[in-house]
Structure formats: C-alpha cells, structure tokens
Design a protein around this motif. Structure first.
Motif, short mmCIF file in Angstrom:
data_model
loop_
_atom_site.label_atom_id
_atom_site.label_comp_id
_atom_site.label_asym_id
_atom_site.label_seq_id
_atom_site.Cartn_x
_atom_site.Cartn_y
_atom_site.Cartn_z
N LEU A 168 56.72 6.46 -8.19
CA LEU A 168 55.79 7.55 -7.89
C LEU A 168 54.96 7.19 -6.68
CD1 LEU A 168 54.45 10.27 -8.69
CD2 LEU A 168 52.87 8.95 -10.11
N THR A 169 54.99 8.04 -5.65
CA THR A 169 54.15 7.86 -4.48
C THR A 169 53.48 9.19 -4.14
OG1 THR A 169 55.88 8.45 -2.88
CG2 THR A 169 55.75 6.13 -3.55
N ALA A 170 52.32 9.09 -3.49
CA ALA A 170 51.63 10.30 -3.06
C ALA A 170 52.41 11.02 -1.98
CB ALA A 170 50.23 9.94 -2.56
N GLU A 171 53.15 10.29 -1.17
CA GLU A 171 53.89 10.89 -0.07
C GLU A 171 55.10 11.69 -0.56
OE1 GLU A 171 56.33 9.54 3.98
OE2 GLU A 171 55.35 8.04 2.72
N ARG A 172 55.80 11.17 -1.56
CA ARG A 172 57.08 11.75 -1.95
C ARG A 172 57.10 12.28 -3.38
NH1 ARG A 172 62.36 9.01 -2.65
NH2 ARG A 172 64.00 10.44 -2.03
N GLY A 173 56.15 11.90 -4.20
CA GLY A 173 56.12 12.35 -5.58
C GLY A 173 56.94 11.46 -6.48
N LEU A 174 57.43 12.03 -7.58
CA LEU A 174 58.21 11.29 -8.57
C LEU A 174 59.66 11.17 -8.11
CD1 LEU A 174 57.89 10.02 -11.46
CD2 LEU A 174 58.78 12.19 -12.34
N SER A 175 60.26 10.01 -8.33
CA SER A 175 61.64 9.80 -7.93
C SER A 175 62.36 8.95 -8.96
CB SER A 175 61.72 9.13 -6.55
OG SER A 175 61.11 7.85 -6.58
N THR A 176 63.69 8.96 -8.88
CA THR A 176 64.52 8.17 -9.79
C THR A 176 65.70 7.61 -9.02
OG1 THR A 176 65.63 8.17 -11.94
CG2 THR A 176 65.94 10.11 -10.55
N SER A 177 66.40 6.67 -9.63
CA SER A 177 67.48 5.98 -8.93
C SER A 177 68.84 6.62 -9.14
CB SER A 177 67.54 4.51 -9.39
OG SER A 177 66.31 3.86 -9.18
N ASN A 178 68.91 7.63 -10.01
CA ASN A 178 70.21 8.22 -10.33
C ASN A 178 70.23 9.69 -9.95
OD1 ASN A 178 71.94 9.77 -12.63
ND2 ASN A 178 72.90 7.83 -12.07
N MET A 179 71.27 10.10 -9.25
CA MET A 179 71.36 11.47 -8.74
C MET A 179 71.47 12.49 -9.87
SD MET A 179 74.03 13.00 -5.92
CE MET A 179 75.47 12.53 -6.91
N LEU A 180 72.29 12.21 -10.89
CA LEU A 180 72.47 13.16 -11.98
C LEU A 180 71.19 13.35 -12.78
CD1 LEU A 180 76.01 12.06 -13.27
CD2 LEU A 180 75.44 14.08 -11.90
N SER A 181 70.49 12.26 -13.03
CA SER A 181 69.21 12.35 -13.75
C SER A 181 68.19 13.14 -12.95
CB SER A 181 68.67 10.95 -14.05
OG SER A 181 69.53 10.25 -14.93
N ALA A 182 68.17 12.92 -11.64
CA ALA A 182 67.22 13.63 -10.78
C ALA A 182 67.47 15.12 -10.81
CB ALA A 182 67.31 13.10 -9.35
N SER A 183 68.72 15.53 -10.80
CA SER A 183 69.06 16.94 -10.77
C SER A 183 68.62 17.64 -12.06
CB SER A 183 70.58 17.10 -10.58
OG SER A 183 70.92 18.45 -10.40
#
Length: 302
Positions: A168-183
């Motif tokens: 989690l960053t203020a610049e980009r928000g929440l993120s994850t390492s897996n494309m399917l989970s992110a979608s």
C-alpha cells in the motif's frame, strides 16, 4: 536465520524477526542493515524484503504466521465498522480471515466473498448468510479467481468492501503480486459503496506489480501502529491521510486501544469518489481530524 526467513516469506517485519530469533528489534535492525550492505536483502518500512524492488507473493502457510498480533488488532477494530443487517464483500487474505471470525457474531449479515478461508470462518454462523463467487480455485491463498469470479460479481451492490493486499502506497494505492487476484479484487471494489483496506504496517510503502485499489477509491485504512523509529511507515500514513483516506490505528497487542467505531458516530455511506473525510484512530475514533493529524505526525518524530 534472518536471511532464510526473508527468502522463505518474501517480506518479514522486524517485530516478527525479533520474535523468531528471540532477540531485540534493535539487534535485528543492525543485522538487517549488515545484510542489506551485502546486497542480500532490502530494508523496507519496519521490515526486510527480497532485493529487487517488487516483492514476490508469499503462500498462505508463510503469511499465516506473519504479524499475527497486528492482524488480530486490525480485525478487532475493523469489525466495529460493520452493522447488523449489512451486505458486504470480503476479499481473500489472512487479515480478512481474522475479520471474518469476528463477523460471525453480527446478526443478519450477508457476506459475499471469493475466499474459502473467509467462508470457512463463517460456515457455522447461524445468523450470517455467506455468498460465494464462482471461479477457479487458486491454491496458494484458497481464493476463487478468473472470469467466473468476476462475472458473478456483475450487478452486485453492497455497502462496504474489506480488502487486503501485498502493498500500500499513497502514490499508487493497494496492490498485489498476482494478476488474477488483482482482477477479482477490482471487481469487488466496483460492487461496494465504500472501500476499507486492512493492512499492517509492514505493507505501508511497499509497491507490488498489480494495482487493485487506487488511493482515491480507498475510504478507510485500518492498520496497526508502526514500531518506534519507523519514519517511513509514519510518512506513508501521513501521505494517505493527506489524500483523504481515513486512518484507524489499532494497537498491536490484540486490543484496538480504545472503543470501536460506534454506529451513531459514522458518517453516511460515501460513494466510490469521496469528498472531504476526517481521520480516525483506534485510540479515539471520535477525535477531530486535527488531533489525529497530530498523532500521525508524532509517529513520524518517534
């Protein structure tokens, strides 16, 4: 021992390293600096990660043993955001699993989830209805992903989404390492009027490959108090607060450090794009925004 733990888990907090090797955080911090100087790992916001900038995703067995006290405190505080009779979505993750265990006591609740672990935690809650998405099982985190999961969320509308992630960053928000989970997480966000992110301090300032929730769509962040002298985590909290994210800081001992969010003091549900919001703290959720900004600033000075 330190290097082996980081290699096995991808990212480990100083607090967890100190607990496992049975020494002080000061000693662990010194050892981590030495390993960083040799290029074997990177220091990152109260912890250590594999070198290379973007951390890889750890499997469920590793994640379940990391920052357990912090996750418990975060879940305790986040559960106070849920009212009787609400319909919510809960994403996959070890922190959201802890939240689900507490939601079992909320009568009339409807929980939509793509997580087998969340569903399992609520399986014996007689007054909670659990709705599972479709999709393909991703064994590393026991989550349903893919087009089936995303399509089952189309047309859904709930009051809140509770999500975790890898960074989690203020610049980009929440993120994850897996494309399917992110979608799938993005589909969960689209279904909710309010987005609540659950992230312990080790994830603050960490950026991973796939964005799930941009900062301007995050309504609240529930986190734990960063360790003393973790200036980078405190700075990230301040940056998130400056962008309008409500910050709720829970204690790391399993006690949120104060009252949970009382229903009578919550603002009306915002839409996906928020206007001005105030900061909140687990140590006093009725404090003014100015008082809470002072609290975040104090964390930076420690």
């Amino acid at each position: 021992m330190i290097l082996e733990m980081v290699r096995a888990n991808g990212a480990v907090s100083l607090r967890e390293l100190a607990r496992v090797v049975q020494t002080s955080e000061v000693t662990v911090r010194r050892d981590v600096r030495a390993l960083e100087a040799e290029g074997l790992l990177d220091r990152r916001h109260g912890g250590a990660v594999l070198p290379g900038g973007f951390t890889r995703e750890s499997g469920f067995p590793q994640k379940s043993h990391l920052a357990t006290a912090e996750k418990t405190a975060i879940a305790d505080l986040a559960a106070g955001l849920v009212d009787e009779g609400e319909a919510i979505v809960v994403g996959a993750g070890t922190t959201t699993q802890e939240l689900a265990r507490r939601l079992a006591r909320v009568p009339g609740l409807t929980v939509v989830t793509n997580s087998l672990l969340v569903a399992q935690a609520l399986a014996h809650a007689n007054r909670v209805e659990v709705v599972m998405t479709g999709g393909t099982l991703r064994g590393s985190n026991y989550a349903l992903v893919g087009s089936g999961a995303e399509q089952s969320l189309q047309g859904l509308r709930v009051s809140k989404a509770f999500l975790s992630g890898s960074g989690l960053t203020a610049e980009r928000g929440l993120s994850t390492s897996n494309m399917l989970s992110a979608s799938v997480d993005r589909a969960l966000v689209q279904a909710a009027a309010e987005v609540v992110v659950l992230a312990d301090h080790t994830k603050l300032g960490t950026d991973t490959m796939f964005q799930t929730v941009p900062t301007d769509l995050i309504t609240r962040l529930v986190t734990d108090e960063p360790p003393a002298h973790d200036d980078r985590a405190a700075t990230e909290l301040q940056a998130l607060a400056d962008q309008g994210v409500q910050i709720a800081v829970a204690g790391a001992s399993g006690n949120p450090g104060g009252e949970q969010v009382p229903a009578t003091r919550r603002a009306p549900l915002p839409g996906p794009r928020r206007g001005h919001v105030a900061l909140r703290s687990g140590a006093g959720l009725g404090e003014s925004a100015a008082a809470e900004r002072g609290r975040v600033a104090d964390l930076r000075r420690r």
